[in-house]
Scaffold this motif. Structure first.
Motif, PDB file in Angstrom:
ATOM      1  N   TRP A 149       5.437  11.092   1.106  1.00  0.00           N
ATOM      2  CA  TRP A 149       4.067  10.573   1.228  1.00  0.00           C
ATOM      3  C   TRP A 149       3.997   9.058   1.339  1.00  0.00           C
ATOM      4  O   TRP A 149       3.050   8.534   1.916  1.00  0.00           O
ATOM      5  CB  TRP A 149       3.239  11.038   0.028  1.00  0.00           C
ATOM      6  CG  TRP A 149       3.186  12.526  -0.119  1.00  0.00           C
ATOM      7  CD1 TRP A 149       2.956  13.433   0.874  1.00  0.00           C
ATOM      8  CD2 TRP A 149       3.388  13.268  -1.298  1.00  0.00           C
ATOM      9  NE1 TRP A 149       2.984  14.704   0.378  1.00  0.00           N
ATOM     10  CE2 TRP A 149       3.246  14.646  -0.973  1.00  0.00           C
ATOM     11  CE3 TRP A 149       3.658  12.940  -2.625  1.00  0.00           C
ATOM     12  CZ2 TRP A 149       3.367  15.667  -1.900  1.00  0.00           C
ATOM     13  CZ3 TRP A 149       3.779  13.956  -3.549  1.00  0.00           C
ATOM     14  CH2 TRP A 149       3.641  15.302  -3.192  1.00  0.00           C
TER      15      TRP A 149
ATOM     16  N   ARG B  68      -4.479  11.613  -2.333  1.00  0.00           N
ATOM     17  CA  ARG B  68      -4.952  12.960  -2.010  1.00  0.00           C
ATOM     18  C   ARG B  68      -3.768  13.929  -1.904  1.00  0.00           C
ATOM     19  O   ARG B  68      -3.814  15.048  -2.406  1.00  0.00           O
ATOM     20  CB  ARG B  68      -5.759  12.935  -0.716  1.00  0.00           C
ATOM     21  CG  ARG B  68      -6.450  14.242  -0.420  1.00  0.00           C
ATOM     22  CD  ARG B  68      -7.424  14.184   0.774  1.00  0.00           C
ATOM     23  NE  ARG B  68      -7.061  13.256   1.825  1.00  0.00           N
ATOM     24  CZ  ARG B  68      -7.721  12.110   2.100  1.00  0.00           C
ATOM     25  NH1 ARG B  68      -8.779  11.769   1.392  1.00  0.00           N
ATOM     26  NH2 ARG B  68      -7.320  11.324   3.079  1.00  0.00           N
TER      27      ARG B  68
ATOM     28  N   GLY C 282       1.797   2.437   6.713  1.00  0.00           N
ATOM     29  CA  GLY C 282       0.619   2.810   7.481  1.00  0.00           C
ATOM     30  C   GLY C 282      -0.291   3.813   6.800  1.00  0.00           C
ATOM     31  O   GLY C 282      -1.405   4.047   7.263  1.00  0.00           O
ATOM     32  N   ARG C 283       0.150   4.408   5.713  1.00  0.00           N
ATOM     33  CA  ARG C 283      -0.697   5.356   4.974  1.00  0.00           C
ATOM     34  C   ARG C 283      -1.471   4.608   3.905  1.00  0.00           C
ATOM     35  O   ARG C 283      -0.950   3.711   3.252  1.00  0.00           O
ATOM     36  CB  ARG C 283       0.165   6.442   4.317  1.00  0.00           C
ATOM     37  CG  ARG C 283       0.892   7.279   5.374  1.00  0.00           C
ATOM     38  CD  ARG C 283       1.339   8.616   4.868  1.00  0.00           C
ATOM     39  NE  ARG C 283       0.179   9.482   4.692  1.00  0.00           N
ATOM     40  CZ  ARG C 283       0.049  10.356   3.708  1.00  0.00           C
ATOM     41  NH1 ARG C 283       0.990  10.475   2.802  1.00  0.00           N
ATOM     42  NH2 ARG C 283      -1.006  11.111   3.612  1.00  0.00           N
ATOM     43  N   SER C 284      -2.712   4.998   3.724  1.00  0.00           N
ATOM     44  CA  SER C 284      -3.542   4.351   2.704  1.00  0.00           C
ATOM     45  C   SER C 284      -3.251   4.945   1.321  1.00  0.00           C
ATOM     46  O   SER C 284      -2.719   6.055   1.205  1.00  0.00           O
ATOM     47  CB  SER C 284      -5.028   4.532   3.032  1.00  0.00           C
ATOM     48  OG  SER C 284      -5.408   5.884   2.851  1.00  0.00           O
ATOM     49  N   GLU C 285      -3.638   4.193   0.294  1.00  0.00           N
ATOM     50  CA  GLU C 285      -3.499   4.702  -1.078  1.00  0.00           C
ATOM     51  C   GLU C 285      -4.315   5.967  -1.251  1.00  0.00           C
ATOM     52  O   GLU C 285      -3.893   6.895  -1.942  1.00  0.00           O
ATOM     53  CB  GLU C 285      -3.978   3.650  -2.081  1.00  0.00           C
ATOM     54  CG  GLU C 285      -3.053   2.479  -2.228  1.00  0.00           C
ATOM     55  CD  GLU C 285      -3.578   1.467  -3.240  1.00  0.00           C
ATOM     56  OE1 GLU C 285      -4.291   1.865  -4.193  1.00  0.00           O
ATOM     57  OE2 GLU C 285      -3.270   0.279  -3.067  1.00  0.00           O
ATOM     58  N   ARG C 286      -5.464   6.023  -0.602  1.00  0.00           N
ATOM     59  CA  ARG C 286      -6.317   7.211  -0.700  1.00  0.00           C
ATOM     60  C   ARG C 286      -5.613   8.433  -0.126  1.00  0.00           C
ATOM     61  O   ARG C 286      -5.658   9.518  -0.706  1.00  0.00           O
ATOM     62  CB  ARG C 286      -7.630   6.961   0.028  1.00  0.00           C
ATOM     63  CG  ARG C 286      -8.587   8.146  -0.084  1.00  0.00           C
ATOM     64  CD  ARG C 286      -9.929   7.815   0.450  1.00  0.00           C
ATOM     65  NE  ARG C 286     -10.461   6.784  -0.435  1.00  0.00           N
ATOM     66  CZ  ARG C 286     -11.662   6.263  -0.362  1.00  0.00           C
ATOM     67  NH1 ARG C 286     -12.482   6.659   0.562  1.00  0.00           N
ATOM     68  NH2 ARG C 286     -12.062   5.342  -1.204  1.00  0.00           N
ATOM     69  N   GLU C 287      -4.953   8.285   1.013  1.00  0.00           N
ATOM     70  CA  GLU C 287      -4.224   9.409   1.623  1.00  0.00           C
ATOM     71  C   GLU C 287      -3.085   9.873   0.721  1.00  0.00           C
ATOM     72  O   GLU C 287      -2.906  11.084   0.495  1.00  0.00           O
ATOM     73  CB  GLU C 287      -3.660   9.002   2.992  1.00  0.00           C
ATOM     74  CG  GLU C 287      -4.709   8.779   4.058  1.00  0.00           C
ATOM     75  CD  GLU C 287      -4.128   8.157   5.316  1.00  0.00           C
ATOM     76  OE1 GLU C 287      -4.533   8.595   6.402  1.00  0.00           O
ATOM     77  OE2 GLU C 287      -3.281   7.243   5.219  1.00  0.00           O
TER      78      GLU C 287
END
Length: 188
Positions: free
Chosen positions: A163, A175, A167-172
């Motif tokens: 995960w 989740r 490029g991935r947000s903390e929110r992603e």
């Protein structure tokens, strides 16, 4: 398991010189009854007198949830109250000879103060010292459940590399972690 917890809590309260435990929604109510009640402005309260049977006082609209919970399987009378009733007065009348009651450590101040006003001659103490020792001693079943929970969360941690990518947000990521925790059998 929870019937034994109620019995042990009653004995611990008696040994501590407490006439009753008053436990509202939170970890202690969940521990003692299995009922994961939502803390609301309406009073839900386990009344655990040392010399009488325990009672679970709930708003009438919450009675079905209480009955459907593990508390509904206990030898525990569920007493509901209507919107026009005063539940604090109802509880105080259940303890006519009480001189000392222990209120759970997480009870809202508003409820503590209402109990104090309804029972002015009754000393209130916190229930933590009474319940803490009970909660520290784990049964073999509780130890097994803790081991299973630890193994499940270890499996989630092992997937962190999947995960955490550029490029991935903390929110992603959050989740994904939350979904994996639920998928491993945790409630939240």
């Amino acid at each position: 398991m929870t019937a034994d917890r109620l019995s042990r809590a009653r004995s611990a309260a008696a040994e501590a010189g407490v006439d009753a435990l008053l436990v509202t929604p939170g970890p202690d109510l969940r521990y003692l009854t299995g009922y994961d009640a939502i803390a609301l402005e309406r009073l839900t309260c386990l009344v655990l007198p040392t010399g009488a049977d325990p009672l679970l006082v709930v708003p009438a609209l919450e009675r079905p949830a209480a009955e459907a919970s593990p508390a509904g399987d206990l030898e525990l009378e569920i007493v509901d109250w209507q919107e026009t009733d005063d539940p604090v007065e109802l509880v105080s009348k259940m303890l006519p000879t009480a001189r000392r009651v222990a209120v759970d450590d997480h009870m809202w101040a508003e409820k503590v103060l209402r109990f104090r006003a309804a029972m002015p001659d009754v000393e209130q103490v916190v229930a933590g010292p009474v319940l803490r020792e009970l909660r520290m001693l784990k049964s073999p079943e509780e130890i097994d459940a803790l081991r299973e929970a630890a193994a499940a969360i270890d499996r989630v941690h092992a997937r962190m590399g999947d995960w955490l990518r550029v490029g991935r947000s903390e929110r992603e990521v959050g989740r994904d972690i939350a979904d994996a925790i639920i998928a491993e059998g945790h409630v939240r």
